[in-house]
Design a protein around this motif. Sequence first.
Motif, PDB file in Angstrom:
ATOM      1  N   SER A 176       0.771  -1.297   0.123  1.00 15.78           N
ATOM      2  CA  SER A 176       0.039   0.090   0.010  1.00 15.78           C
ATOM      3  C   SER A 176       0.728   1.333  -0.010  1.00 15.78           C
ATOM      4  CB  SER A 176      -0.805   0.093   1.071  1.00 15.78           C
ATOM      5  OG  SER A 176       0.046   0.341   2.182  1.00 15.78           O
ATOM      6  N   PHE A 177       0.209   2.361  -0.417  1.00 14.82           N
ATOM      7  CA  PHE A 177       0.908   3.701  -0.013  1.00 14.82           C
ATOM      8  C   PHE A 177       1.640   3.878   1.282  1.00 14.82           C
ATOM      9  CE2 PHE A 177       0.720   8.062   0.702  1.00 14.82           C
ATOM     10  CZ  PHE A 177       1.157   8.864  -0.288  1.00 14.82           C
ATOM     11  N   ARG A 178       0.497   3.514   2.210  1.00  9.99           N
ATOM     12  CA  ARG A 178       1.016   3.923   3.642  1.00  9.99           C
ATOM     13  C   ARG A 178       2.273   3.002   3.807  1.00  9.99           C
ATOM     14  NH1 ARG A 178      -4.278   5.112   7.564  1.00  9.99           N
ATOM     15  NH2 ARG A 178      -4.680   7.262   6.499  1.00  9.99           N
ATOM     16  N   LEU A 179       2.290   1.637   3.528  1.00  4.81           N
ATOM     17  CA  LEU A 179       3.523   1.020   3.762  1.00  4.81           C
ATOM     18  C   LEU A 179       4.749   1.373   3.227  1.00  4.81           C
ATOM     19  CD1 LEU A 179       1.988  -2.797   3.587  1.00  4.81           C
ATOM     20  CD2 LEU A 179       3.052  -1.720   5.704  1.00  4.81           C
ATOM     21  N   GLY A 222       0.443  -7.918  -5.220  1.00  5.85           N
ATOM     22  CA  GLY A 222      -0.066  -6.837  -4.660  1.00  5.85           C
ATOM     23  C   GLY A 222       1.030  -6.182  -3.760  1.00  5.85           C
ATOM     24  N   HIS A 223       1.530  -7.071  -3.017  1.00 10.20           N
ATOM     25  CA  HIS A 223       2.463  -6.727  -1.783  1.00 10.20           C
ATOM     26  C   HIS A 223       3.729  -6.301  -2.298  1.00 10.20           C
ATOM     27  CE1 HIS A 223       3.082 -11.227  -0.677  1.00 10.20           C
ATOM     28  NE2 HIS A 223       3.899 -10.938  -1.825  1.00 10.20           N
ATOM     29  N   ALA A 224       4.086  -6.675  -3.420  1.00  8.58           N
ATOM     30  CA  ALA A 224       5.132  -6.281  -4.091  1.00  8.58           C
ATOM     31  C   ALA A 224       5.170  -4.795  -4.914  1.00  8.58           C
ATOM     32  CB  ALA A 224       5.921  -7.366  -5.010  1.00  8.58           C
ATOM     33  N   MET A 225       3.865  -4.644  -5.365  1.00  7.11           N
ATOM     34  CA  MET A 225       3.708  -3.452  -6.257  1.00  7.11           C
ATOM     35  C   MET A 225       2.824  -2.540  -5.663  1.00  7.11           C
ATOM     36  SD  MET A 225       4.075  -4.653 -10.412  1.00  7.11           S
ATOM     37  CE  MET A 225       5.550  -5.499 -10.740  1.00  7.11           C
ATOM     38  N   PHE A 236       0.930  -7.727 -12.798  1.00 10.95           N
ATOM     39  CA  PHE A 236       0.418  -6.826 -12.212  1.00 10.95           C
ATOM     40  C   PHE A 236      -0.947  -5.824 -12.686  1.00 10.95           C
ATOM     41  CE2 PHE A 236       0.142  -2.555 -10.223  1.00 10.95           C
ATOM     42  CZ  PHE A 236      -0.120  -2.962  -8.920  1.00 10.95           C
ATOM     43  N   GLU A 237      -0.724  -5.709 -14.179  1.00  6.93           N
ATOM     44  CA  GLU A 237      -1.746  -4.893 -15.221  1.00  6.93           C
ATOM     45  C   GLU A 237      -2.889  -5.607 -14.894  1.00  6.93           C
ATOM     46  OE1 GLU A 237      -1.905  -2.843 -19.288  1.00  6.93           O
ATOM     47  OE2 GLU A 237      -0.521  -3.976 -18.944  1.00  6.93           O
ATOM     48  N   ASP A 238      -2.889  -7.248 -15.082  1.00  7.41           N
ATOM     49  CA  ASP A 238      -4.160  -7.978 -15.116  1.00  7.41           C
ATOM     50  C   ASP A 238      -4.563  -7.979 -13.799  1.00  7.41           C
ATOM     51  OD1 ASP A 238      -3.446  -8.480 -17.820  1.00  7.41           O
ATOM     52  OD2 ASP A 238      -2.541 -10.305 -17.418  1.00  7.41           O
ATOM     53  N   ASN A 258      -6.161   1.738   6.176  1.00  6.19           N
ATOM     54  CA  ASN A 258      -4.585   1.569   5.702  1.00  6.19           C
ATOM     55  C   ASN A 258      -4.348   1.524   4.417  1.00  6.19           C
ATOM     56  OD1 ASN A 258      -3.160   1.971   8.276  1.00  6.19           O
ATOM     57  ND2 ASN A 258      -3.950   0.091   8.878  1.00  6.19           N
ATOM     58  N   ALA A 259      -5.400   1.354   3.473  1.00  7.29           N
ATOM     59  CA  ALA A 259      -5.357   1.382   1.886  1.00  7.29           C
ATOM     60  C   ALA A 259      -5.578   2.661   1.601  1.00  7.29           C
ATOM     61  CB  ALA A 259      -6.679   0.377   1.483  1.00  7.29           C
ATOM     62  N   GLU A 260      -6.096   3.700   2.220  1.00 11.27           N
ATOM     63  CA  GLU A 260      -6.134   5.115   1.828  1.00 11.27           C
ATOM     64  C   GLU A 260      -4.904   5.649   1.011  1.00 11.27           C
ATOM     65  OE1 GLU A 260      -7.431   7.434   4.968  1.00 11.27           O
ATOM     66  OE2 GLU A 260      -9.267   6.511   5.280  1.00 11.27           O
ATOM     67  N   GLY A 261      -4.925   6.308  -0.144  1.00  7.75           N
ATOM     68  CA  GLY A 261      -3.982   6.795  -0.943  1.00  7.75           C
ATOM     69  C   GLY A 261      -3.123   5.824  -1.851  1.00  7.75           C
ATOM     70  N   THR A 262      -3.575   4.469  -1.925  1.00  7.07           N
ATOM     71  CA  THR A 262      -3.149   3.607  -3.114  1.00  7.07           C
ATOM     72  C   THR A 262      -3.702   3.579  -4.164  1.00  7.07           C
ATOM     73  OG1 THR A 262      -2.589   2.108  -0.937  1.00  7.07           O
ATOM     74  CG2 THR A 262      -2.500   1.089  -3.072  1.00  7.07           C
ATOM     75  N   GLU A 263      -2.995   3.852  -5.035  1.00  9.49           N
ATOM     76  CA  GLU A 263      -3.449   3.784  -6.520  1.00  9.49           C
ATOM     77  C   GLU A 263      -2.736   2.862  -7.286  1.00  9.49           C
ATOM     78  OE1 GLU A 263      -3.928   7.517  -8.474  1.00  9.49           O
ATOM     79  OE2 GLU A 263      -4.726   8.482  -6.481  1.00  9.49           O
ATOM     80  N   PRO A 264      -3.326   1.666  -8.051  1.00  9.51           N
ATOM     81  CA  PRO A 264      -2.315   0.840  -8.715  1.00  9.51           C
ATOM     82  C   PRO A 264      -1.498   1.705  -9.934  1.00  9.51           C
ATOM     83  CG  PRO A 264      -4.530  -0.253  -8.309  1.00  9.51           C
ATOM     84  CD  PRO A 264      -4.643   1.312  -8.005  1.00  9.51           C
ATOM     85  N   MET A 265      -0.316   1.241  -9.778  1.00  7.36           N
ATOM     86  CA  MET A 265       0.780   1.873 -10.789  1.00  7.36           C
ATOM     87  C   MET A 265       1.581   0.680 -10.983  1.00  7.36           C
ATOM     88  SD  MET A 265       1.317   5.926 -10.076  1.00  7.36           S
ATOM     89  CE  MET A 265       0.130   6.771 -10.222  1.00  7.36           C
ATOM     90  N   GLY A 266       1.787   0.435 -12.072  1.00  5.65           N
ATOM     91  CA  GLY A 266       2.875  -0.367 -12.726  1.00  5.65           C
ATOM     92  C   GLY A 266       4.237   0.198 -12.494  1.00  5.65           C
TER      93      GLY A 266
END
Length: 319
Positions: A84-87, A113-116, A139-141, A157-165
Amino acid sequence: MRPAFGFLAAFGLALTATAASASEDIPDKYPQSVLYNKPVEVIPHVWTAIGATAPPTYENAGHNNNLSFLVTGDGVVVINSGASFRLAEALHAEIRKVTDQPVRLVINENGQGHAMLGNNYWIAQGVPVLAHADAAAEFEDDAGQALAALQNYARENAEGTEPMGPTETFEDSREITMGAMRIEVLHLGPAHSPGDTQVWLPDLGLMIAGDIAFHERMPPIFEGTCTACWIDTWDTALVPLAPVHVIPGHGHPTNMAQVARYTRDYLLHLRGVVGAYLDEGGDLAGSYYLDQSAYAHLDTFEELATRNAGVVFAEMEFE
């Protein structure tokens, strides 16, 4: 010549003596931070924040893999952006306590997810993110599903997270010299998931192995994982490098003998019992009950053992 750092040896012995420290029953070991664990210096200038060996939960905020960083003398290299963004933000705060060197590169060790999922934090800081092309495609898929899962268990704790490759990809390897470190970013071959990536420090004899190597929790075997290929990659590409120190994708830093015992030997065992069962004419339903009791002490055994057997049965049925 590779230094044999006494600290890691003592560290490993202490951890072996206190196996409960790896238990999935511990909800959070660093309540001051969203991180599950405070980073520790494994050998000089190589740090890792050891994640929970449990599935992702609200209590561990999804920090159930190892988030590592290298202090090179001319900048910091981070391995895994976090779930996540917060991590990612929390890891950056810990890096700043260790050094005033800027983070110059993030490496994703696979497409999970926990890597990217923390990539967008680092990209917002202007830091390039590197991953194998196959991991980027995975990850894109899966990014939408990974984000939904994060939001479900991590809540605020997911706040701020936006998936980006990643901002950059590689195919076979990438060699980086930064400060005093020679860093080889490798894709040794098929293993646990598409684009599995290893970070090799040849002058230090240390391998940040990612999910090719497990020892405190049971290896998950996914649909589409080729376990025969995983064993071959291990024998023909990982073993010849002869790492002295291994930081696995999950669990405490250790050595090759230990990860071989609980990864390669586990895969051989499971393929052996499934193969014998197939020779007897067994079916998928019965494969779930094959004997894996030698590995019942591993974290996530209850969650993964029966599923692993079924996946390997499906793999071997048509070999």
